[in-house]
Scaffold this active site. Structure first.
Site, PDB file in Angstrom:
ATOM      1  N   SER A 122       0.829  -1.206   0.000  1.00  0.00           N
ATOM      2  CA  SER A 122       0.000   0.000   0.000  1.00  0.00           C
ATOM      3  C   SER A 122       0.858   1.249   0.000  1.00  0.00           C
ATOM      4  CB  SER A 122      -0.896   0.000   1.248  1.00  0.00           C
ATOM      5  OG  SER A 122      -1.534   1.244   1.423  1.00  0.00           O
ATOM      6  N   TYR A 135      -2.466  -0.273  10.006  1.00  0.00           N
ATOM      7  CA  TYR A 135      -2.638  -0.863   8.680  1.00  0.00           C
ATOM      8  C   TYR A 135      -1.360  -0.713   7.861  1.00  0.00           C
ATOM      9  CZ  TYR A 135      -4.024  -1.218   3.784  1.00  0.00           C
ATOM     10  OH  TYR A 135      -4.074  -1.551   2.459  1.00  0.00           O
TER      11      TYR A 135
END
Length: 335
Positions: free
Chosen positions: A127, A152
């Protein structure tokens, strides 16, 4: 070719699976069909995929060590495209343990499956969130990413480190893909475009963080899929000339690579909203709010390495991509 796609009922997993099926590959899809967002949307995606004779689905949790191991032994995959994960920056503030189970234990189970069954190439979703406190734009895979601002993001950085260890120890070819704000038809209901569209059509107010003064490298789903399909054929190999002192942070002496996949045309959030208003033909009532914990102010992708590797550069403009999402949304929800 037989390919495992994890998170096959998810947004990106669905689109990648469909494209590979159209290209003639045999796809085994897994997903735990979690209720993080509307499960009926996941089932609707699967309803499309199961129409293909070369698609089979298993409801399976990435954290199920025995189930994942058995799947790898039974199916003998040639390649794995690992897109399944617990997603969402803000949700990781409220439900951190889910990220440990899915993103850490789950990722490890996939690595172990690949190792023990000699999978030729593992691609996995990282990501743009890993860039964290980085301020230099555009974000480059040569930049250090040691200061994440959400759990995350930290799990995605951990995924890259775990993949490198397996590449080094077991000669497992791994490629990590840092996605930049993916959007488009069949998108996730927890993401801004989906929430904004639903609110505007319902006549509700939309929450706009930091007054809309944030910049994102919005990347259309078709561009993401094209990049994944091409990069799966670029299999990393050993590089005995690589050293930490002289080599890129996105490569290694091991068969390990990291790429950014972004549009490289960052857009202000307020302009993204304007494109949505134009596509819908309605103005949004905006509730301007401060920056949220875990968010980054700006993102922009340096994709030169990707372009060199696959001769492809994502470039769908936001105006076109948003228009396609609104078209899908109106058709799917009949509104």
């Amino acid at each position: 070719m037989k390919i495992l796609v994890t998170g096959a009922a998810g947004f990106i997993g669905y689109h990648v699976s469909k494209r590979l099926l159209v290209d003639g590959h045999q796809i085994i899809g897994i997903d735990n069909l979690s209720n993080y967002y509307d499960v009926s949307l996941k089932h609707a995606r699967l309803d499309v995929l199961i129409q293909y004779d070369m698609f089979r689905f298993h409801k399976l949790d990435l954290a199920d060590q025995q189930g994942i191991a058995r799947l790898f032994v039974d199916e003998e995959f040639e390649r794995v495209i690992h897109l399944g994960a617990q997603v969402g920056v803000r949700n990781s503030l409220n439900n951190p343990l889910a990220y440990g189970d899915s993103n850490l234990i789950g990722h490890l189970n996939i690595l172990e499956g690949c190792r023990h069954t000699q999978v030729v190439h593992l691609l996995y979703a990282s990501s743009s969130s890993v860039y964290g406190l980085n301020c230099k734009l555009p974000f480059s895979t040569n930049d250090p990413v040691d200061h994440p601002v959400s759990l995350y993001a930290a799990t995605k950085k951990a995924n890259e480190l775990m993949a490198h260890a397996y590449a080094h120890l077991y000669n497992l070819s791994t490629t990590g893909l840092r996605f930049f704000t993916v959007y488009g038809p069949w998108g996730r209901p927890d993401m801004a475009l989906f929430k904004f569209t639903r609110a505007i059509l319902n006549g509700d107010c939309i929450d706009v963080y930091n007054g809309g003064d944030m910049v994102r490298d919005f990347t259309y789903i078709n561009d993401i899929v094209e990049a994944i399909v091409r990069i799966q054929d670029v299999i990393p190999v050993l590089d005995t000339d690589w050293t930490i002192e002289t080599g890129s942070l996105s490569t290694s002496s091991a068969p390990y690579r990291i790429y950014n996949i972004g549009n490289s045309q960052p857009v202000k959030l307020i302009d993204y909203i304007q494109a949505l208003e134009d596509a819908i033909g309605m103005q949004a009532e905006k509730n301007l709010l401060p920056m949220q914990p875990g968010d980054v102010l700006k993102s922009s992708a340096d994709t030169q390495a990707l372009d060199r590797a696959i001769n492809f550069k994502p470039q769908t403009p936001v105006t076109e991509g948003v228009k396609q999402f609104v078209k899908w949304y109106r058709e799917y929800y009949q509104c």
